[in-house]
Design a protein around this motif. Structure first.
Motif, PDB file in Angstrom:
ATOM      1  N   LEU A 194      -3.948 -11.471  -1.064  1.00  0.00           N
ATOM      2  CA  LEU A 194      -4.951 -11.173  -0.106  1.00  0.00           C
ATOM      3  C   LEU A 194      -4.756  -9.547  -0.797  1.00  0.00           C
ATOM      4  O   LEU A 194      -3.901  -9.100  -0.919  1.00  0.00           O
ATOM      5  CB  LEU A 194      -4.842 -11.451   0.842  1.00  0.00           C
ATOM      6  N   VAL A 195      -6.246  -8.869  -0.283  1.00  0.00           N
ATOM      7  CA  VAL A 195      -5.557  -7.465  -0.838  1.00  0.00           C
ATOM      8  C   VAL A 195      -6.082  -7.110   1.006  1.00  0.00           C
ATOM      9  O   VAL A 195      -7.238  -7.305   1.806  1.00  0.00           O
ATOM     10  CB  VAL A 195      -7.662  -7.027  -1.213  1.00  0.00           C
ATOM     11  N   ARG A 196      -5.054  -6.108   1.395  1.00  0.00           N
ATOM     12  CA  ARG A 196      -4.916  -5.826   3.029  1.00  0.00           C
ATOM     13  C   ARG A 196      -5.086  -4.321   2.671  1.00  0.00           C
ATOM     14  O   ARG A 196      -4.031  -4.082   2.084  1.00  0.00           O
ATOM     15  CB  ARG A 196      -4.277  -6.460   3.384  1.00  0.00           C
ATOM     16  N   VAL A 197      -5.582  -3.465   3.485  1.00  0.00           N
ATOM     17  CA  VAL A 197      -5.558  -2.225   3.727  1.00  0.00           C
ATOM     18  C   VAL A 197      -4.722  -1.712   4.769  1.00  0.00           C
ATOM     19  O   VAL A 197      -5.012  -2.678   6.551  1.00  0.00           O
ATOM     20  CB  VAL A 197      -6.709  -1.262   3.727  1.00  0.00           C
ATOM     21  N   THR A 198      -4.271  -0.779   5.767  1.00  0.00           N
ATOM     22  CA  THR A 198      -4.138  -0.106   6.929  1.00  0.00           C
ATOM     23  C   THR A 198      -5.510   0.607   7.138  1.00  0.00           C
ATOM     24  O   THR A 198      -6.042   1.273   6.833  1.00  0.00           O
ATOM     25  CB  THR A 198      -2.746   0.638   6.876  1.00  0.00           C
ATOM     26  N   THR A 199      -5.280   0.245   8.641  1.00  0.00           N
ATOM     27  CA  THR A 199      -7.077   0.975   9.216  1.00  0.00           C
ATOM     28  C   THR A 199      -6.371   2.250   9.633  1.00  0.00           C
ATOM     29  O   THR A 199      -4.845   2.805  10.104  1.00  0.00           O
ATOM     30  CB  THR A 199      -7.766   0.475  10.161  1.00  0.00           C
ATOM     31  N   PRO A 200      -7.321   3.158  10.635  1.00  0.00           N
ATOM     32  CA  PRO A 200      -6.893   4.525  10.889  1.00  0.00           C
ATOM     33  C   PRO A 200      -5.957   3.953  12.102  1.00  0.00           C
ATOM     34  O   PRO A 200      -5.343   5.046  12.211  1.00  0.00           O
ATOM     35  CB  PRO A 200      -8.535   5.753  10.985  1.00  0.00           C
ATOM     36  N   LEU A 201      -6.091   2.868  12.693  1.00  0.00           N
ATOM     37  CA  LEU A 201      -5.483   3.061  13.664  1.00  0.00           C
ATOM     38  C   LEU A 201      -4.388   2.179  14.038  1.00  0.00           C
ATOM     39  O   LEU A 201      -3.655   1.646  14.872  1.00  0.00           O
ATOM     40  CB  LEU A 201      -6.066   2.072  14.608  1.00  0.00           C
ATOM     41  N   GLY A 202      -4.143   2.033  12.895  1.00  0.00           N
ATOM     42  CA  GLY A 202      -2.360   1.082  12.490  1.00  0.00           C
ATOM     43  C   GLY A 202      -2.733  -0.049  11.807  1.00  0.00           C
ATOM     44  O   GLY A 202      -1.726  -0.564  12.100  1.00  0.00           O
ATOM     45  N   MET A 219      -8.068  -9.319 -11.688  1.00  0.00           N
ATOM     46  CA  MET A 219      -6.615  -8.349 -11.925  1.00  0.00           C
ATOM     47  C   MET A 219      -7.248  -7.555 -10.863  1.00  0.00           C
ATOM     48  O   MET A 219      -8.271  -7.694  -9.669  1.00  0.00           O
ATOM     49  CB  MET A 219      -6.206  -8.234 -13.414  1.00  0.00           C
ATOM     50  N   PHE A 220      -5.448  -7.031 -10.901  1.00  0.00           N
ATOM     51  CA  PHE A 220      -6.074  -5.622  -9.970  1.00  0.00           C
ATOM     52  C   PHE A 220      -4.464  -4.283  -9.832  1.00  0.00           C
ATOM     53  O   PHE A 220      -3.624  -5.704 -11.002  1.00  0.00           O
ATOM     54  CB  PHE A 220      -5.508  -6.390  -8.083  1.00  0.00           C
ATOM     55  N   GLY A 221      -4.988  -3.525  -9.421  1.00  0.00           N
ATOM     56  CA  GLY A 221      -3.822  -2.711  -9.640  1.00  0.00           C
ATOM     57  C   GLY A 221      -4.238  -1.563 -11.226  1.00  0.00           C
ATOM     58  O   GLY A 221      -4.196  -0.246 -11.385  1.00  0.00           O
ATOM     59  N   GLU A 222      -5.927  -1.762 -11.676  1.00  0.00           N
ATOM     60  CA  GLU A 222      -6.283  -0.319 -12.399  1.00  0.00           C
ATOM     61  C   GLU A 222      -6.270   0.979 -11.940  1.00  0.00           C
ATOM     62  O   GLU A 222      -6.069   1.437 -12.491  1.00  0.00           O
ATOM     63  CB  GLU A 222      -7.663  -2.053 -13.265  1.00  0.00           C
ATOM     64  N   GLN A 223      -6.991   0.730 -10.360  1.00  0.00           N
ATOM     65  CA  GLN A 223      -7.370   2.005 -10.654  1.00  0.00           C
ATOM     66  C   GLN A 223      -5.735   2.856 -10.302  1.00  0.00           C
ATOM     67  O   GLN A 223      -5.481   4.197 -10.423  1.00  0.00           O
ATOM     68  CB  GLN A 223      -7.476   2.526  -9.024  1.00  0.00           C
ATOM     69  N   ALA A 224      -4.518   2.413 -10.019  1.00  0.00           N
ATOM     70  CA  ALA A 224      -3.553   2.769 -10.032  1.00  0.00           C
ATOM     71  C   ALA A 224      -3.350   2.978 -11.563  1.00  0.00           C
ATOM     72  O   ALA A 224      -2.158   4.599 -11.063  1.00  0.00           O
ATOM     73  CB  ALA A 224      -2.271   2.053  -9.073  1.00  0.00           C
ATOM     74  N   GLU A 229       0.872  -1.723   0.090  1.00  0.00           N
ATOM     75  CA  GLU A 229       0.328   0.244   0.421  1.00  0.00           C
ATOM     76  C   GLU A 229       1.352   1.375  -0.046  1.00  0.00           C
ATOM     77  O   GLU A 229       1.761   1.571   1.156  1.00  0.00           O
ATOM     78  CB  GLU A 229      -0.818  -0.148   1.118  1.00  0.00           C
ATOM     79  N   GLY A 230       0.617   1.964  -0.750  1.00  0.00           N
ATOM     80  CA  GLY A 230       1.230   3.679  -1.627  1.00  0.00           C
ATOM     81  C   GLY A 230       2.397   2.697  -1.988  1.00  0.00           C
ATOM     82  O   GLY A 230       2.823   4.619  -2.901  1.00  0.00           O
ATOM     83  N   SER A 281      -4.438   7.016 -12.915  1.00  0.00           N
ATOM     84  CA  SER A 281      -3.332   8.676 -12.862  1.00  0.00           C
ATOM     85  C   SER A 281      -2.052   8.312 -12.903  1.00  0.00           C
ATOM     86  O   SER A 281      -1.626   7.384 -12.241  1.00  0.00           O
ATOM     87  CB  SER A 281      -4.085   9.347 -11.807  1.00  0.00           C
ATOM     88  N   PRO A 282      -1.001   9.542 -13.422  1.00  0.00           N
ATOM     89  CA  PRO A 282       0.350   8.903 -13.020  1.00  0.00           C
ATOM     90  C   PRO A 282       0.660   9.183 -11.660  1.00  0.00           C
ATOM     91  O   PRO A 282       1.668   8.292 -11.744  1.00  0.00           O
ATOM     92  CB  PRO A 282       0.621  10.450 -14.131  1.00  0.00           C
ATOM     93  N   GLU A 283       0.077   9.641 -11.254  1.00  0.00           N
ATOM     94  CA  GLU A 283       0.258  10.498  -9.679  1.00  0.00           C
ATOM     95  C   GLU A 283      -0.170   9.026  -8.390  1.00  0.00           C
ATOM     96  O   GLU A 283       0.552   9.657  -7.539  1.00  0.00           O
ATOM     97  CB  GLU A 283      -0.259  11.579  -9.754  1.00  0.00           C
ATOM     98  N   ALA A 284      -1.182   8.365  -8.901  1.00  0.00           N
ATOM     99  CA  ALA A 284      -1.658   7.470  -8.148  1.00  0.00           C
ATOM    100  C   ALA A 284      -0.500   6.402  -7.828  1.00  0.00           C
ATOM    101  O   ALA A 284       0.147   6.023  -7.771  1.00  0.00           O
ATOM    102  CB  ALA A 284      -2.332   6.526  -8.774  1.00  0.00           C
ATOM    103  N   ARG A 285      -1.042   5.569  -6.280  1.00  0.00           N
ATOM    104  CA  ARG A 285      -0.637   5.111  -5.291  1.00  0.00           C
ATOM    105  C   ARG A 285      -1.300   3.623  -5.848  1.00  0.00           C
ATOM    106  O   ARG A 285      -2.459   3.734  -5.028  1.00  0.00           O
ATOM    107  CB  ARG A 285       0.000   5.795  -4.026  1.00  0.00           C
ATOM    108  N   ARG A 286      -0.315   2.377  -4.876  1.00  0.00           N
ATOM    109  CA  ARG A 286      -1.568   1.557  -4.842  1.00  0.00           C
ATOM    110  C   ARG A 286      -2.270   1.936  -3.248  1.00  0.00           C
ATOM    111  O   ARG A 286      -1.783   2.373  -2.447  1.00  0.00           O
ATOM    112  CB  ARG A 286      -0.410   0.198  -3.761  1.00  0.00           C
ATOM    113  N   THR A 287      -3.169   1.406  -3.396  1.00  0.00           N
ATOM    114  CA  THR A 287      -4.648   1.325  -2.631  1.00  0.00           C
ATOM    115  C   THR A 287      -4.585   0.402  -1.342  1.00  0.00           C
ATOM    116  O   THR A 287      -5.660   0.336  -0.787  1.00  0.00           O
ATOM    117  CB  THR A 287      -5.790   1.597  -3.130  1.00  0.00           C
ATOM    118  N   ALA A 288      -3.763  -0.650  -2.006  1.00  0.00           N
ATOM    119  CA  ALA A 288      -3.611  -1.771  -0.560  1.00  0.00           C
ATOM    120  C   ALA A 288      -2.661  -2.761  -1.250  1.00  0.00           C
ATOM    121  O   ALA A 288      -1.587  -2.103  -1.720  1.00  0.00           O
ATOM    122  CB  ALA A 288      -5.296  -2.717  -0.611  1.00  0.00           C
TER     123      ALA A 288
END
Length: 219
Positions: A52-60, A73-78, A36-37, A81-88
């Motif tokens: 598995l797709v995992r994300v970080t919660t606000p509490l870490g 598939m995965f990664g199409e959102q990133a 992520e990031g 946009s040229p500036e996009a980062r991985r969301t998970a």
């Protein structure tokens, strides 16, 4: 070979040429495919394995959202946009194989084949619907029902289409995270299902023995 919605509408020759231009990647169980990031520099088409797709919660803490398999598939959102980062963060829970498609290749497809653009739009809209449904479930459904639904969804997606037992490489903690609850609560639900002969619990895996009964319980 797995079929990908992204490539629907291309002729067999076009599909073969396109896939031949992709870069094959192999991952071992527990490998991190991306963090992520990270910069979103490519999309992955899954040929084999489970991730598995995992994300970080606000509490870490790490929260598991879903599991992906062949044909997905995965990664199409990133890539949009040229500036996009991985969301998970994507983690291989079995040995896995993917084909990677970089930004230049995807942009060429979007220009040459209108169906690819339509697919991306439809895919993003479907993700919004799934997220909205997940929020409603979290707010209004009992936690036991959420656990049953997540397990039933996985069994339906990754079963053989018949009545054979379905082995899901997933820990109870991951299943609990998908359902938005604790491992102790998920374990209680799973133990009841095991007593009823619906599932069999293993180390790092769950085997669904009776998908029909599980689906009925999950309604």
């Amino acid at each position: 070979m797995a079929e990908f919605e992204l490539l629907e509408g291309l002729s067999p020759d076009e599909r073969r040429q396109f896939l031949a231009a992709c870069t094959p990647r192999r991952f071992r169980r527990r490998d991190i495919v991306c963090h992520e990031g990270d910069p979103g520099d490519c999309v992955h088409l899954i040929l084999a394995g489970r991730l598995l797709v995992r994300v970080t919660t606000p509490l870490g803490h790490a929260a598991t959202l879903t599991m992906l398999g062949p044909g997905e598939m995965f990664g199409e959102q990133a890539l949009l946009s040229p500036e996009a980062r991985r969301t998970a963060t994507i983690v291989a829970v079995t040995d896995a194989e993917t084909l990677t498609l970089n930004r230049v290749q995807l942009e060429r497809l979007r220009r040459e084949y209108p169906q690819v653009e339509r697919f991306l739009t439809t895919s993003l809209a479907a993700q919004v619907r799934r997220l909205s449904a997940a929020v409603l479930e979290a707010l209004y459904l009992p936690v036991e029902t959420r656990v049953l639904r997540r397990l039933a969804d996985l069994a339906a997606r990754y079963g053989d289409g018949g009545g054979a037992p379905t082995v899901i490489q997933l820990t109870q903690e991951d299943l609990a995270s998908m359902a938005g609850t604790t491992r102790a609560t998920a374990n209680k639900v799973l133990r009841e299902l095991e007593d009823q002969g619906v599932v069999r619990l293993g180390r790092g895996s769950l085997t669904v023995l009776d998908r029909a009964r599980l689906a009925k319980r999950a309604r």
